[in-house]
Design a protein around this motif. Structure first.
Motif, short mmCIF file in Angstrom:
data_model
loop_
_atom_site.label_atom_id
_atom_site.label_comp_id
_atom_site.label_asym_id
_atom_site.label_seq_id
_atom_site.Cartn_x
_atom_site.Cartn_y
_atom_site.Cartn_z
N GLU A 273 36.20 49.56 28.29
CA GLU A 273 37.15 50.15 27.35
C GLU A 273 38.51 49.45 27.43
N LEU A 274 38.99 49.21 28.66
CA LEU A 274 40.25 48.50 28.84
C LEU A 274 40.17 47.09 28.26
N ALA A 275 39.05 46.44 28.44
CA ALA A 275 38.87 45.08 27.92
C ALA A 275 38.67 45.07 26.41
N GLN A 276 38.44 46.23 25.84
CA GLN A 276 38.17 46.37 24.40
C GLN A 276 36.98 45.51 23.98
N MET A 277 35.90 45.67 24.73
CA MET A 277 34.68 44.90 24.48
C MET A 277 33.50 45.86 24.38
N SER B 247 35.30 52.22 36.60
CA SER B 247 33.87 52.20 36.31
C SER B 247 33.60 51.12 35.25
N PHE B 248 32.34 50.80 35.08
CA PHE B 248 31.96 49.82 34.06
C PHE B 248 32.47 50.26 32.69
N GLY B 249 32.22 51.52 32.35
CA GLY B 249 32.60 52.01 31.02
C GLY B 249 34.09 51.97 30.78
N LYS B 250 34.86 52.37 31.78
CA LYS B 250 36.32 52.37 31.61
C LYS B 250 36.88 50.94 31.62
N ALA B 251 36.30 50.08 32.42
CA ALA B 251 36.74 48.68 32.43
C ALA B 251 36.42 48.03 31.08
N ILE C 14 28.28 40.22 29.60
CA ILE C 14 28.33 38.75 29.54
C ILE C 14 29.57 38.23 30.26
N LEU C 15 30.70 38.87 30.03
CA LEU C 15 31.94 38.45 30.70
C LEU C 15 31.79 38.55 32.22
N LEU C 16 31.23 39.65 32.70
CA LEU C 16 31.02 39.80 34.15
C LEU C 16 30.09 38.71 34.67
N GLY C 17 29.07 38.38 33.91
CA GLY C 17 28.17 37.29 34.30
C GLY C 17 28.89 35.96 34.35
N ASP C 18 29.70 35.69 33.35
CA ASP C 18 30.46 34.44 33.32
C ASP C 18 31.41 34.34 34.50
N GLU C 19 31.94 35.48 34.93
CA GLU C 19 32.87 35.53 36.06
C GLU C 19 32.15 35.68 37.40
N GLN C 20 30.83 35.75 37.34
CA GLN C 20 29.98 35.92 38.53
C GLN C 20 30.36 37.17 39.32
N ILE C 21 30.57 38.25 38.59
CA ILE C 21 30.90 39.54 39.19
C ILE C 21 29.62 40.37 39.25
N GLU C 22 29.29 40.85 40.44
CA GLU C 22 28.11 41.71 40.59
C GLU C 22 28.37 43.06 39.95
N ARG C 23 27.33 43.58 39.30
CA ARG C 23 27.42 44.91 38.72
C ARG C 23 27.07 45.93 39.78
N SER C 24 27.84 47.01 39.83
CA SER C 24 27.47 48.10 40.72
C SER C 24 26.60 49.06 39.91
N TYR C 25 25.57 49.52 40.53
CA TYR C 25 24.63 50.41 39.86
C TYR C 25 24.17 51.41 40.89
N TRP D 230 27.68 45.02 25.86
CA TRP D 230 27.02 43.73 26.06
C TRP D 230 28.02 42.60 26.24
N GLU D 231 29.11 42.63 25.51
CA GLU D 231 30.15 41.61 25.68
C GLU D 231 30.72 41.66 27.10
N PHE D 232 30.91 42.88 27.62
CA PHE D 232 31.47 43.01 28.96
C PHE D 232 30.46 42.57 30.02
#
Length: 86
Positions: free
Chosen positions: A48-52, A42-46, A59-70, A55-57
């Protein structure tokens, strides 16, 4: 509580084109992004794993052009939170 330990050989770690001080955090972020992208975390667990932070996560997903699941459950949770703020 159990934990999962990932061992990476020194040979592979030394092959990473990163300064040694950035290796662990970068591998954690890369793993978190890919597991989120594949729907395995999930977003929250990912995050947590990234330790971000959240908002930082984002931004990272945006930089990587990863779509958010909602999904509907997340929408309902957000609506509930908004109602409590009134």
């Amino acid at each position: 509580m159990s934990s999962l330990v990932l061992e990476i050989s020194n040979d592979v770690a030394d092959s990473l084109q990163l300064p040694p001080s950035e290796r662990i955090s970068r591998v954690q972020r890369e793993l978190a992004v890919r597991l989120y992208q594949k729907g395995l975390l999930s977003f929250g667990k990912a995050r947590e794993l990234a330790q971000m932070t959240k908002w930082e996560f984002h931004i990272l997903l945006g930089d990587e052009q990863i779509e958010r699941s909602y999904d509907l459950e997340e929408l309902q949770k957000d609506l509930s939170t908004l109602e409590q703020l009134d």
